[in-house]
Scaffold this motif. Structure first.
Motif, PDB file in Angstrom:
ATOM      1  N   SER A 114       0.832  -1.212   0.000  1.00 21.53           N
ATOM      2  CA  SER A 114       0.000   0.000   0.000  1.00 21.53           C
ATOM      3  C   SER A 114       0.861   1.255   0.000  1.00 21.53           C
ATOM      4  CB  SER A 114      -0.921   0.002   1.227  1.00 21.53           C
ATOM      5  OG  SER A 114      -1.853  -1.047   1.162  1.00 21.53           O
ATOM      6  N   GLN A 115       2.000   1.184   0.695  1.00 21.13           N
ATOM      7  CA  GLN A 115       2.898   2.336   0.739  1.00 21.13           C
ATOM      8  C   GLN A 115       3.536   2.586  -0.625  1.00 21.13           C
ATOM      9  OE1 GLN A 115       5.388   1.051   3.979  1.00 21.13           O
ATOM     10  NE2 GLN A 115       4.042   1.913   5.542  1.00 21.13           N
ATOM     11  N   ILE A 116       3.835   1.514  -1.360  1.00 21.07           N
ATOM     12  CA  ILE A 116       4.354   1.677  -2.723  1.00 21.07           C
ATOM     13  C   ILE A 116       3.297   2.343  -3.602  1.00 21.07           C
ATOM     14  CG2 ILE A 116       5.078   0.446  -4.802  1.00 21.07           C
ATOM     15  CD1 ILE A 116       6.394  -1.641  -2.970  1.00 21.07           C
ATOM     16  N   GLU A 117       2.065   1.858  -3.496  1.00 19.29           N
ATOM     17  CA  GLU A 117       0.975   2.432  -4.291  1.00 19.29           C
ATOM     18  C   GLU A 117       0.747   3.900  -3.934  1.00 19.29           C
ATOM     19  OE1 GLU A 117      -2.197  -0.186  -3.378  1.00 19.29           O
ATOM     20  OE2 GLU A 117      -1.429  -1.840  -4.619  1.00 19.29           O
ATOM     21  N   ASP A 118       0.852   4.209  -2.641  1.00 20.28           N
ATOM     22  CA  ASP A 118       0.662   5.588  -2.194  1.00 20.28           C
ATOM     23  C   ASP A 118       1.755   6.494  -2.747  1.00 20.28           C
ATOM     24  OD1 ASP A 118      -0.669   7.600  -0.445  1.00 20.28           O
ATOM     25  OD2 ASP A 118       1.249   7.554   0.605  1.00 20.28           O
ATOM     26  N   ALA A 119       2.994   5.992  -2.736  1.00 17.46           N
ATOM     27  CA  ALA A 119       4.113   6.776  -3.267  1.00 17.46           C
ATOM     28  C   ALA A 119       3.921   7.045  -4.758  1.00 17.46           C
ATOM     29  CB  ALA A 119       5.429   6.042  -3.022  1.00 17.46           C
ATOM     30  N   ILE A 120       3.438   6.029  -5.471  1.00 15.73           N
ATOM     31  CA  ILE A 120       3.182   6.204  -6.904  1.00 15.73           C
ATOM     32  C   ILE A 120       2.113   7.272  -7.125  1.00 15.73           C
ATOM     33  CG2 ILE A 120       2.255   5.081  -8.964  1.00 15.73           C
ATOM     34  CD1 ILE A 120       3.493   2.443  -7.883  1.00 15.73           C
ATOM     35  N   SER A 121       1.030   7.196  -6.335  1.00 18.69           N
ATOM     36  CA  SER A 121      -0.078   8.146  -6.505  1.00 18.69           C
ATOM     37  C   SER A 121       0.340   9.579  -6.187  1.00 18.69           C
ATOM     38  CB  SER A 121      -1.256   7.744  -5.618  1.00 18.69           C
ATOM     39  OG  SER A 121      -0.963   7.925  -4.243  1.00 18.69           O
ATOM     40  N   LYS A 122       1.335   9.735  -5.331  1.00 16.52           N
ATOM     41  CA  LYS A 122       1.808  11.075  -4.971  1.00 16.52           C
ATOM     42  C   LYS A 122       2.794  11.632  -5.989  1.00 16.52           C
ATOM     43  CE  LYS A 122       1.118  10.640   0.031  1.00 16.52           C
ATOM     44  NZ  LYS A 122       1.776  10.502   1.368  1.00 16.52           N
ATOM     45  N   GLY A 123       3.172  10.813  -6.956  1.00 15.56           N
ATOM     46  CA  GLY A 123       4.039  11.289  -8.020  1.00 15.56           C
ATOM     47  C   GLY A 123       5.488  11.463  -7.634  1.00 15.56           C
ATOM     48  N   VAL A 124       5.987  10.603  -6.745  1.00 19.78           N
ATOM     49  CA  VAL A 124       7.395  10.703  -6.376  1.00 19.78           C
ATOM     50  C   VAL A 124       8.268  10.403  -7.589  1.00 19.78           C
ATOM     51  CG1 VAL A 124       6.946  10.071  -3.976  1.00 19.78           C
ATOM     52  CG2 VAL A 124       7.552   8.287  -5.628  1.00 19.78           C
ATOM     53  N   ASP A 125       9.494  10.869  -7.543  1.00 20.68           N
ATOM     54  CA  ASP A 125      10.424  10.634  -8.640  1.00 20.68           C
ATOM     55  C   ASP A 125      11.018   9.227  -8.600  1.00 20.68           C
ATOM     56  OD1 ASP A 125      10.468  13.326  -9.892  1.00 20.68           O
ATOM     57  OD2 ASP A 125      11.187  13.904  -7.897  1.00 20.68           O
ATOM     58  N   MET A 126      11.133   8.663  -7.388  1.00 19.01           N
ATOM     59  CA  MET A 126      11.737   7.336  -7.258  1.00 19.01           C
ATOM     60  C   MET A 126      11.363   6.755  -5.901  1.00 19.01           C
ATOM     61  SD  MET A 126      15.571   6.240  -8.373  1.00 19.01           S
ATOM     62  CE  MET A 126      16.121   4.540  -8.407  1.00 19.01           C
ATOM     63  N   ILE A 127      11.403   5.423  -5.802  1.00 19.11           N
ATOM     64  CA  ILE A 127      11.119   4.717  -4.562  1.00 19.11           C
ATOM     65  C   ILE A 127      12.341   3.899  -4.173  1.00 19.11           C
ATOM     66  CG2 ILE A 127       9.671   2.985  -3.430  1.00 19.11           C
ATOM     67  CD1 ILE A 127       7.457   3.733  -5.459  1.00 19.11           C
ATOM     68  N   ALA A 128      12.762   4.009  -2.916  1.00 20.18           N
ATOM     69  CA  ALA A 128      13.826   3.164  -2.358  1.00 20.18           C
ATOM     70  C   ALA A 128      13.184   2.312  -1.279  1.00 20.18           C
ATOM     71  CB  ALA A 128      14.953   4.015  -1.779  1.00 20.18           C
ATOM     72  N   VAL A 129      13.187   0.989  -1.456  1.00 21.42           N
ATOM     73  CA  VAL A 129      12.471   0.118  -0.529  1.00 21.42           C
ATOM     74  C   VAL A 129      13.405  -0.917   0.089  1.00 21.42           C
ATOM     75  CG1 VAL A 129      11.726  -1.401  -2.424  1.00 21.42           C
ATOM     76  CG2 VAL A 129      10.493  -1.445  -0.250  1.00 21.42           C
ATOM     77  N   CYS A 130      13.276  -1.057   1.389  1.00 19.36           N
ATOM     78  CA  CYS A 130      13.900  -2.142   2.141  1.00 19.36           C
ATOM     79  C   CYS A 130      12.762  -3.116   2.450  1.00 19.36           C
ATOM     80  CB  CYS A 130      14.545  -1.605   3.415  1.00 19.36           C
ATOM     81  SG  CYS A 130      15.294  -2.880   4.450  1.00 19.36           S
ATOM     82  N   ALA A 131      12.775  -4.270   1.815  1.00 21.39           N
ATOM     83  CA  ALA A 131      11.591  -5.127   1.758  1.00 21.39           C
ATOM     84  C   ALA A 131      11.240  -5.787   3.089  1.00 21.39           C
ATOM     85  CB  ALA A 131      11.782  -6.203   0.698  1.00 21.39           C
ATOM     86  N   SER A 132       9.955  -5.786   3.400  1.00 24.65           N
ATOM     87  CA  SER A 132       9.451  -6.484   4.580  1.00 24.65           C
ATOM     88  C   SER A 132       9.323  -7.979   4.337  1.00 24.65           C
ATOM     89  CB  SER A 132       8.087  -5.917   4.987  1.00 24.65           C
ATOM     90  OG  SER A 132       7.152  -6.079   3.929  1.00 24.65           O
ATOM     91  N   ASP A 133       9.244  -8.373   3.066  1.00 19.38           N
ATOM     92  CA  ASP A 133       9.128  -9.780   2.680  1.00 19.38           C
ATOM     93  C   ASP A 133       9.753  -9.928   1.298  1.00 19.38           C
ATOM     94  OD1 ASP A 133       7.578 -12.123   1.238  1.00 19.38           O
ATOM     95  OD2 ASP A 133       7.297 -12.446   3.399  1.00 19.38           O
TER      96      ASP A 133
END
Length: 346
Positions: free
Chosen positions: A106-125
């Motif tokens: 959901s946080q990835i989807e939220d970041a996309i909807s906010k129009g961020v330039d890039m996502i850096a993720v440390c995976a929970s799974d």
């Protein structure tokens, strides 16, 4: 013997809101960190690196940084990320998934909807958030992984991800196996493995590396249990094993916070001189525990350096520069002889 009063997710309650402060590790231009560098040299000063070109956008790039849960380690990675953001003039927004893959999706989807330039993720799974990679790709939002990678490839690389910044977890497991074998000698012995959060990339591949590393030795894994990166849970596991009276020669814990807890249990039970403890990570308490004889072997990796390089790599990619598919930050062995060369970051 003391009985642990609390069995909840103690580490998750340690830092509901991470704070990013202190001196950050700086970027190394080469793909791989120097393997033998002590903590005080593991991350060169930030000003030594040539900054990437400034962002074309007013106010700098907007980067969403997604962490899996609130443990002390990520306080140090955030310090490194914040340092890089300050240097390169970008804006970071942090989200904590509380070790839940659905939340992180959901946080990835939220970041996309906010129009961020890039996502850096440390995976929970390792596999649970793969749909988030697809969603980011479809939206044209580049995504990078750090510390906890995604997918089933031990290299940490996966299609659709720009780059992975972190350690080679299999090599980390093998290093810990070497440390354990050195401690027990040719005679070997029986080993209890206390693992991290199930399903995380580091839990899966550290276990594989350790199992591969003890092949050809006289070490035998007799018990495996998850401690979920929780010191108190690890202590409870150790207490239960001692109460059963099963023979154990060494505990291998997948971080040195859990290892410190196990060592404290063994000391209180009066058996620390008979049972060895190996941890990894090089935390403040873990390094001190090695000095105090609470644990017998450890490793060090700069969490600040991981955080710094994650954001630096994002900026380079957004500026159109070539980035490597993965940048390895190595764990190095820490012993009683060289422990004073290292300084814990978390």
């Amino acid at each position: 013997m003391r009985k642990v009063l609390a069995m909840g997710l103690t580490l998750a309650m340690l830092a509901a809101t991470l704070t990013g402060c202190g001196s950050a590790a700086a970027p190394a231009e080469e793909k791989k960190a120097e393997e033998a560098a002590p903590a005080k040299e593991a991350a060169p000063a930030a000003e030594e690196a040539a900054p990437a070109e400034a962002s074309a956008k007013d106010g700098g790039y907007n980067i969403a940084v997604l962490i899996p849960g609130s443990v002390a380690y990520f306080t140090a990675t955030r310090a490194g990320s914040d340092e890089a953001a300050a240097k390169y003039g970008c804006n970071l927004s942090y989200s904590d998934a509380n070790w839940d893959a659905a939340t992180q999706l959901s946080q990835i989807e939220d970041a996309i909807s906010k129009g961020v330039d890039m996502i850096a993720v440390c995976a929970s799974d390792a596999e649970g958030i793969l749909p988030g990679i697809e969603a980011a790709n479809e939206a044209g939002v580049p995504i990078l992984t750090f510390t906890n990678a995604i997918g089933t490839d031990e290299s940490g690389t996966v299609d659709g991800v720009v780059s992975y910044i972190g350690q080679n977890e299999v090599n980390t497991g093998k290093l810990c196996a070497k440390i354990a074998a050195d401690l027990l000698g040719e005679k070997g012995g029986k080993v209890v493995c206390i693992e991290g959060k199930p399903g995380t990339f580091c839990q899966i591949w550290r276990t594989k590396g350790f199992e591969e590393g003890i092949k050809g030795t006289n070490l035998e894994i007799v018990y495996k249990q998850t401690g979920e990166w929780d010191k108190e849970k690890a202590m409870t596991i150790a207490e239960d094993i001692l109460q059963k009276g099963d023979p154990v020669d060494l505990f291998f814990c997948q971080d040195d916070g859990m290892a410190t807890g196990v060592g404290e249990v063994l000391k209180e039970a009066g058996v620390k001189d008979k049972i060895k403890v190996v941890g990894l990570g090089g935390s403040i308490q873990g390094l001190q525990a090695l000095k105090d004889g609470i644990i017998d072997g450890n490793t060090f990796l700069s969490a600040k350096e991981e955080g710094y390089k994650a954001i630096e790599t994002c900026v380079k990619y957004l500026n159109g520069e070539k980035v490597e598919p993965r940048t390895i930050v190595d764990q190095v062995e820490v012993t009683k002889d060289n422990v004073d060369q290292f300084e814990g970051e978390w």
